[in-house]
Design an enzyme around this catalytic site. Structure first.
Site, short mmCIF file in Angstrom:
data_model
loop_
_atom_site.label_atom_id
_atom_site.label_comp_id
_atom_site.label_asym_id
_atom_site.label_seq_id
_atom_site.Cartn_x
_atom_site.Cartn_y
_atom_site.Cartn_z
N GLY A 130 0.84 -1.19 0.00
CA GLY A 130 0.00 0.00 0.00
C GLY A 130 0.88 1.24 0.00
O GLY A 130 1.99 1.22 -0.51
N CYS A 131 0.39 2.28 0.60
CA CYS A 131 1.12 3.55 0.64
C CYS A 131 2.49 3.33 1.28
O CYS A 131 2.59 2.83 2.39
CB CYS A 131 0.34 4.58 1.42
SG CYS A 131 1.21 6.15 1.60
N PHE A 132 3.54 3.73 0.56
CA PHE A 132 4.89 3.49 1.09
C PHE A 132 5.19 4.28 2.35
O PHE A 132 6.08 3.92 3.11
CB PHE A 132 5.99 3.67 0.05
CG PHE A 132 5.92 4.89 -0.84
CD1 PHE A 132 5.54 6.13 -0.39
CD2 PHE A 132 6.26 4.76 -2.18
CE1 PHE A 132 5.51 7.23 -1.22
CE2 PHE A 132 6.24 5.86 -3.03
CZ PHE A 132 5.86 7.10 -2.54
N TRP A 133 4.45 5.34 2.61
CA TRP A 133 4.67 6.10 3.84
C TRP A 133 4.56 5.20 5.07
O TRP A 133 5.31 5.32 6.03
CB TRP A 133 3.65 7.22 4.00
CG TRP A 133 3.76 8.35 3.04
CD1 TRP A 133 4.77 8.61 2.15
CD2 TRP A 133 2.82 9.40 2.89
NE1 TRP A 133 4.50 9.76 1.46
CE2 TRP A 133 3.30 10.26 1.89
CE3 TRP A 133 1.60 9.69 3.50
CZ2 TRP A 133 2.62 11.40 1.48
CZ3 TRP A 133 0.92 10.82 3.10
CH2 TRP A 133 1.43 11.67 2.10
N CYS A 134 3.57 4.29 5.04
CA CYS A 134 3.32 3.42 6.19
C CYS A 134 4.22 2.20 6.24
O CYS A 134 4.22 1.48 7.24
CB CYS A 134 1.86 2.97 6.19
SG CYS A 134 0.70 4.30 6.52
#
Length: 176
Positions: free
Chosen positions: A13-17
């Site tokens: 999913g979102c690479f931030w997480c």
């Protein structure tokens, strides 16, 4: 004596997480947000977010296998994702947010497949595990504003993570 380094890439999913769980673990040399698996060379976030480039948002990890074996990376990876969702992760929808493990060699491939099979057999999820296991693809680092986002923008990171439903899912299925 020079230490031996290996690479791994995980889409969750979102690479931030996906950076924080791997960041600062002993034996992990670097965690870089970026894009892999698509058809466009040197893609930008603006291109990838359209879902038309074929890229996954990934974290590219360089690690010392003697200090942090690939199996340990896998044990950190699975509890960060919903491995049963074929269309994205939590509130992030689209092909760029699918889950995948990119392997660098046959040993990593075999370990990834075994861990996916074990998760499937565990009964932890009612739906089938759909996380892909793919050969290492060309990695393109994301723009600087996406690197170490959780450190640079802690409030925005916390808010996005809370709104996503990721932490609720993790707690429900993994108890963490």
């Amino acid at each position: 004596m020079e230490k031996r380094l290996e690479r791994a890439m995980f889409a969750g999913g979102c690479f931030w997480c996906m950076v924080q769980p791997f960041d600062k673990q002993p034996g992990i040399e670097s965690v870089v947000s970026g894009y892999a698996g698509g058809t466009v060379e040197n893609p930008t976030y603006e291109q990838v977010k359209t879902g038309t480039t074929g890229h996954y948002e990934v974290v590219h990890i360089t690690y010392v296998p003697e200090l942090f074996p690939f199996e340990k990376l896998l044990s950190l990876y699975w509890p960060q994702i919903d491995p049963t969702d074929p269309d994205g992760q939590f509130h992030d929808r689209g092909p760029q947010y699918r889950t995948a493990i990119f392997y660098e060699n046959e040993e990593q491939r075999a370990l990834a497949e075994r861990s996916r099979e074990a998760l499937e057999k565990s009964g932890k999820f009612k739906k089938p595990i759909v996380t892909s296991i793919l050969p290492m693809a060309t990695f393109y680092p994301a723009e600087e504003e996406h690197q170490q986002f959780y450190k640079k923008n802690p409030m925005a990171y916390k808010e996005d993570r809370e709104k996503s439903g990721r932490d609720e899912f993790i707690y429900k299925h993994w108890g963490k």
